[in-house]
Design an enzyme around this catalytic site. Structure first.
Site, PDB file in Angstrom:
ATOM      1  N   HIS A 184      36.244  36.286  36.393  1.00 48.20           N
ATOM      2  CA  HIS A 184      36.716  37.534  35.766  1.00 48.20           C
ATOM      3  C   HIS A 184      36.746  38.696  36.747  1.00 48.20           C
ATOM      4  O   HIS A 184      37.309  39.743  36.450  1.00 48.20           O
ATOM      5  CB  HIS A 184      35.812  37.888  34.579  1.00 48.20           C
ATOM      6  CG  HIS A 184      35.969  36.935  33.428  1.00 48.20           C
ATOM      7  ND1 HIS A 184      36.569  37.284  32.243  1.00 48.20           N
ATOM      8  CD2 HIS A 184      35.630  35.626  33.298  1.00 48.20           C
ATOM      9  CE1 HIS A 184      36.590  36.235  31.428  1.00 48.20           C
ATOM     10  NE2 HIS A 184      36.009  35.223  32.051  1.00 48.20           N
ATOM     11  N   ASP A 189      38.385  45.988  40.694  1.00 44.30           N
ATOM     12  CA  ASP A 189      38.222  45.543  39.305  1.00 44.30           C
ATOM     13  C   ASP A 189      39.031  44.271  39.101  1.00 44.30           C
ATOM     14  O   ASP A 189      40.192  44.201  39.541  1.00 44.30           O
ATOM     15  CB  ASP A 189      38.750  46.643  38.358  1.00 44.30           C
ATOM     16  CG  ASP A 189      38.013  46.670  37.029  1.00 44.30           C
ATOM     17  OD1 ASP A 189      37.526  45.606  36.614  1.00 44.30           O
ATOM     18  OD2 ASP A 189      37.932  47.749  36.416  1.00 44.30           O
TER      19      ASP A 189
END
Ligand code: ADP
Ligand code: F6P
Length: 476
Positions: free
Chosen positions: A153, A355
């Site tokens: 992720h 991110d």
């Protein structure tokens, strides 16, 4: 017996208001498809090998307990003080401590033992995130031959940064035990392939997969998304407007776990800079919701203090008796309220320094009124920026650039806002969490189980379809 899906991740939802992209996305997926979700129990305790059932609806959740020491060394330690900063290009924050890596490996081994007991031969095992990288390696050593997929992720680390690990070559080895490695973006896939290119033990197959020793792994991007309808449902709740007393004339919103990767300091500075140069007489409000995260790690304590200082400083400089420019909320907010707050905002600030994807960007877009939408200001270092090219993209290291984007967003004509929002919404719809999961599991289900199977059907997947051929093209 029909095959089942076994999802494994460190964190599982426990009925509280969850924050963090992984739990949000997987809850949406499992609520639809059913299956079994195995993860860590939030309360520590002695590990007696049992898995605790923590809920039965709408899917089964089983939790294993971590001891205080494992929590410290495996979760706060190796996962969040070594791998997290390393993958987010913050080598300066990597903190090697004795016992971290050993605990990380030991916890993965223990979880593997449980999964090996639970898995029937045809089950698909889907492992999530950096806490569990060696899980397939451990499962294979217990004789588990199921198809095992992994989804990372967070950003895939740069090749040079891997050298910050005591054993950098472990990364390639751990990944090679998965049949499928899913990453957030094409940029992540490129970094992963760079790692294998630099490793003489790896070989690239014509299908686009990587062969490492006697194992074959397919590596490709599956950009994660949200449950659009589920999130928008929050807009329909009949509740008082959160700003009933004093609705700001221009609302800018930010929603993030309080993490140093989210670029909150420059975001606050940029809002301060905007206040300095704003049109005379205007009173914008910046609402930042930032619940605490990993508070026992020093770097998180530092960012919490710095953020308090900076918000106090800006409010001190600009606030008036009946106007507070920054409202900083340091706790969780119910998801249904988040949708309404996003809907009321003229702009959303996502300024991550690094991110994996950033689901908040997608939630903000999903919550807008398409006829009169707000503007997404998006860091070019968030995975979401790869496809959301019509957001106002900014360099989060450049305070002036962010301030200029706030100015542009608040002055943007409606026609332009509508067009930019439509383009972003297309991305949000194309990457819905259900599509994300379905695509990943479909590709995993077709991955060859063994090298022999692969070699018998060169250039094709185990089912021999053309589709898998084109799947392979995606990640070249
Ligand atoms: P990360 O996974 O790094 O935390 P993402 O932006 O991908 O970042 O995902 C964060 C998720 O957590 C989003 O779904 C967001 O709505 C949720 N979230 C973040 N902050 C809060 C909060 N204060 N209250 C409730 N949910 C939150
Ligand atoms: O989405 C990235 C992620 O690190 C997840 O793995 C994690 O569950 C989430 O952020 C929140 O972090 P934590 O589980 O440490 O609170």
């Amino acid at each position: 017996m029909p095959s089942k899906l076994i999802v494994v991740s460190n964190r599982i939802p426990m009925g509280d208001s969850s924050s963090g992209g992984l739990v949000v996305a997987l809850h949406d997926v499992l609520a639809r498809s059913g299956g079994l979700w195995v993860g860590a129990h939030p309360d520590t305790g002695s590990d007696d090998g049992t898995l605790e059932l923590v809920g039965s609806e709408p899917y089964r959740r089983l939790a294993f307990r971590l001891s205080e020491t494992d929590l410290k060394n495996y979760y706060l330690g190796f996962s969040n003080s070594v791998l997290w900063p390393l993958c987010h290009r913050r080598g300066d924050l990597v903190d090697h401590q004795p016992g971290f890596e050993e605990a990380y490996r030991a916890v993965n081994r223990r979880i593997a033992l449980r999964i090996a007991e639970l898995a029937d031969p045809d089950d698909l095992v889907w492992v999530h995130d950096y806490h569990l990288l060696p899980l397939a390696y451990e499962l294979r050593s217990l004789g588990v031959r199921n198809r095992i997929g992994f989804f990372l992720h967070i950003p895939f680390p740069a090749l040079g940064d891997l050298s910050m690990l005591a054993n950098p070559e472990d990364f390639a080895e751990w990944i090679s035990h998965y049949n499928l490695l899913g990453l957030q973006t094409r940029g992540d896939v490129a970094r992963c392939l760079e790692m294998y290119r630099a490793d003489p033990r790896a070989e690239f197959l014509p299908s686009g997969c990587v062969r490492f020793r006697d194992r074959i792994t397919s590596i490709r991007s599956f950009p994660i998304g949200i449950d659009v309808e589920g999130f928008r449902a929050g807009l329909l709740e009949e509740e008082d407007c959160p700003f009933a007393q004093e609705k700001p004339e221009a609302l800018i919103i930010g929603v993030d776990r309080l993490d140093y990767t989210k670029g909150l300091l420059n975001r606050f500075r940029a809002f301060g800079r905007y206040l300095e140069t704003r049109p005379e007489g205007t009173r914008p409000c910046f609402l930042q919701i930032a619940p605490p995260s990993r508070e026992k790690v020093q770097a998180y304590q530092d960012i919490t203090r710095e953020l308090e200082e900076i918000s106090g400083h800006i409010n001190g400089a600009y606030a008036e008796i009946d106007w507070t420019p920054i409202r900083y909320i340091h706790r969780n907010v119910e998801r249904k309220s988040l949708a309404r707050l996003h809907n009321m905002a003229q702009a959303c600030l996502v300024t991550s320094l690094a991110d994996g994807m950033n689901l908040v960007a997608k939630e903000f877009v999903a919550a807008q009124d398409p006829g009169d939408p707000g503007v997404l200001i998006l860091s070019r270092f968030a995975g979401a920026a790869e496809d959301m090219t019509e957001a106002l993209q900014v360099n989060p290291y450049d305070v002036e650039d962010i301030a200029a984007a706030i100015r542009q967003a608040l002055a943007m004509p409606k026609l332009e806002r509508v067009a930019r929002h439509r383009a972003c919404m297309d991305v949000v719809e194309d990457t819905e969490s259900s599509v994300w999961a379905k695509t990943f599991l479909k590709v995993l289900g077709k991955c060859p189980l063994s090298l022999t199977e692969k070699l018998l059907t060169p250039g094709k997947d185990s089912s021999g379809t053309e589709e898998a051929e084109s799947d392979a093209e995606v990640h070249r």
